[in-house]
Design a protein around this motif. Structure first.
Motif, mmCIF file in Angstrom:
data_model
loop_
_atom_site.group_PDB
_atom_site.id
_atom_site.type_symbol
_atom_site.label_atom_id
_atom_site.label_comp_id
_atom_site.label_asym_id
_atom_site.label_seq_id
_atom_site.Cartn_x
_atom_site.Cartn_y
_atom_site.Cartn_z
ATOM 1 N N TRP A 17 0.842 -1.197 0.000
ATOM 2 C CA TRP A 17 0.000 0.000 0.000
ATOM 3 C C TRP A 17 0.878 1.248 0.000
ATOM 4 O O TRP A 17 0.634 2.187 -0.759
ATOM 5 C CB TRP A 17 -0.950 0.012 1.207
ATOM 6 C CG TRP A 17 -1.892 1.173 1.131
ATOM 7 C CD1 TRP A 17 -3.115 1.189 0.552
ATOM 8 C CD2 TRP A 17 -1.654 2.498 1.609
ATOM 9 N NE1 TRP A 17 -3.658 2.445 0.646
ATOM 10 C CE2 TRP A 17 -2.781 3.272 1.293
ATOM 11 C CE3 TRP A 17 -0.596 3.110 2.284
ATOM 12 C CZ2 TRP A 17 -2.892 4.614 1.620
ATOM 13 C CZ3 TRP A 17 -0.695 4.460 2.597
ATOM 14 C CH2 TRP A 17 -1.834 5.195 2.273
ATOM 15 N N PHE A 18 1.890 1.258 0.859
ATOM 16 C CA PHE A 18 2.799 2.410 0.904
ATOM 17 C C PHE A 18 3.495 2.604 -0.443
ATOM 18 O O PHE A 18 3.604 3.731 -0.938
ATOM 19 C CB PHE A 18 3.853 2.239 2.002
ATOM 20 C CG PHE A 18 3.377 2.621 3.375
ATOM 21 C CD1 PHE A 18 3.046 3.927 3.671
ATOM 22 C CD2 PHE A 18 3.272 1.675 4.374
ATOM 23 C CE1 PHE A 18 2.622 4.296 4.932
ATOM 24 C CE2 PHE A 18 2.846 2.021 5.642
ATOM 25 C CZ PHE A 18 2.515 3.339 5.927
ATOM 26 N N ILE A 19 3.980 1.534 -1.033
ATOM 27 C CA ILE A 19 4.694 1.606 -2.315
ATOM 28 C C ILE A 19 3.750 2.063 -3.429
ATOM 29 O O ILE A 19 4.149 2.844 -4.296
ATOM 30 C CB ILE A 19 5.364 0.259 -2.629
ATOM 31 C CG1 ILE A 19 6.541 0.064 -1.667
ATOM 32 C CG2 ILE A 19 5.811 0.172 -4.081
ATOM 33 C CD1 ILE A 19 7.110 -1.325 -1.632
ATOM 34 N N GLN A 25 0.416 11.686 2.180
ATOM 35 C CA GLN A 25 0.989 12.304 3.365
ATOM 36 C C GLN A 25 0.093 12.158 4.588
ATOM 37 O O GLN A 25 0.495 12.459 5.694
ATOM 38 C CB GLN A 25 1.296 13.772 3.095
ATOM 39 C CG GLN A 25 2.372 13.932 2.051
ATOM 40 C CD GLN A 25 2.798 15.363 1.856
ATOM 41 O OE1 GLN A 25 2.394 16.258 2.573
ATOM 42 N NE2 GLN A 25 3.641 15.574 0.878
ATOM 43 N N ILE A 26 -1.122 11.672 4.350
ATOM 44 C CA ILE A 26 -2.057 11.403 5.442
ATOM 45 C C ILE A 26 -2.493 9.945 5.322
ATOM 46 O O ILE A 26 -3.066 9.538 4.323
ATOM 47 C CB ILE A 26 -3.278 12.335 5.387
ATOM 48 C CG1 ILE A 26 -2.829 13.791 5.508
ATOM 49 C CG2 ILE A 26 -4.270 11.970 6.486
ATOM 50 C CD1 ILE A 26 -3.944 14.797 5.351
ATOM 51 N N LEU A 27 -2.177 9.176 6.340
ATOM 52 C CA LEU A 27 -2.513 7.753 6.325
ATOM 53 C C LEU A 27 -3.966 7.551 6.726
ATOM 54 O O LEU A 27 -4.415 8.109 7.727
ATOM 55 C CB LEU A 27 -1.632 6.984 7.313
ATOM 56 C CG LEU A 27 -0.133 7.072 7.120
ATOM 57 C CD1 LEU A 27 0.568 6.234 8.184
ATOM 58 C CD2 LEU A 27 0.260 6.624 5.731
ATOM 59 N N PRO A 28 -4.701 6.726 5.980
ATOM 60 C CA PRO A 28 -6.066 6.400 6.395
ATOM 61 C C PRO A 28 -6.048 5.610 7.703
ATOM 62 O O PRO A 28 -5.033 5.019 8.078
ATOM 63 C CB PRO A 28 -6.601 5.553 5.248
ATOM 64 C CG PRO A 28 -5.473 5.258 4.348
ATOM 65 C CD PRO A 28 -4.307 6.076 4.752
ATOM 66 N N ARG A 29 -7.176 5.588 8.372
ATOM 67 C CA ARG A 29 -7.215 4.960 9.704
ATOM 68 C C ARG A 29 -6.850 3.485 9.675
ATOM 69 O O ARG A 29 -6.273 2.976 10.630
ATOM 70 C CB ARG A 29 -8.549 5.188 10.382
ATOM 71 C CG ARG A 29 -9.672 4.416 9.804
ATOM 72 C CD ARG A 29 -10.938 4.557 10.621
ATOM 73 N NE ARG A 29 -12.027 4.015 9.825
ATOM 74 C CZ ARG A 29 -13.149 4.604 9.619
ATOM 75 N NH1 ARG A 29 -13.388 5.764 10.186
ATOM 76 N NH2 ARG A 29 -14.070 4.045 8.873
ATOM 77 N N SER A 45 -3.390 10.805 15.858
ATOM 78 C CA SER A 45 -4.305 10.743 14.728
ATOM 79 C C SER A 45 -5.340 11.848 14.814
ATOM 80 O O SER A 45 -5.599 12.404 15.878
ATOM 81 C CB SER A 45 -4.981 9.378 14.657
ATOM 82 O OG SER A 45 -5.697 9.121 15.834
ATOM 83 N N GLY A 46 -5.935 12.118 13.675
ATOM 84 C CA GLY A 46 -6.947 13.145 13.578
ATOM 85 C C GLY A 46 -8.306 12.644 14.029
ATOM 86 O O GLY A 46 -8.458 11.526 14.526
ATOM 87 N N THR A 51 -3.516 9.741 10.179
ATOM 88 C CA THR A 51 -2.253 10.226 10.726
ATOM 89 C C THR A 51 -1.472 10.941 9.637
ATOM 90 O O THR A 51 -1.366 10.435 8.520
ATOM 91 C CB THR A 51 -1.406 9.054 11.263
ATOM 92 O OG1 THR A 51 -2.118 8.422 12.317
ATOM 93 C CG2 THR A 51 -0.062 9.521 11.784
ATOM 94 N N VAL A 52 -0.920 12.091 9.966
ATOM 95 C CA VAL A 52 -0.041 12.814 9.046
ATOM 96 C C VAL A 52 1.361 12.246 9.228
ATOM 97 O O VAL A 52 1.842 12.127 10.357
ATOM 98 C CB VAL A 52 -0.049 14.327 9.349
ATOM 99 C CG1 VAL A 52 0.927 15.062 8.447
ATOM 100 C CG2 VAL A 52 -1.454 14.894 9.212
#
Length: 71
Positions: A17-19, A25-29, A45-46, A51-52
């Protein structure tokens, strides 16, 4: 917490997923939860669990994506 410090502890689907999303720049929960579990700590987290990521982590992920595309 730095993603590069826990990269090897992440499952293959999360690393993919990262690749596949090197500009994120903001990771889903869902990804935040997986990274938090691998790190053994809660990520800041927001309101909706996102998470940024830091600039350092962003650069690390981009370098991994480039590494995979050059393989």
């Amino acid at each position: 917490m730095h993603i590069k410090d826990h990269w090897d502890q992440l499952d293959p689907a999360t690393r993919k997923w990262f690749i596949d999303n090197p500009g994120c720049q903001i990771l889903p929960r869902t990804i935040t939860a997986v990274v938090s579990k691998a790190a053994g700590e809660d990520l800041a987290s927001g309101q909706h669990g996102e998470t940024v990521i830091s600039q350092e982590d962003h650069e690390f992920i981009r370098s991994k994506a480039i590494e995979v595309s050059n393989a």
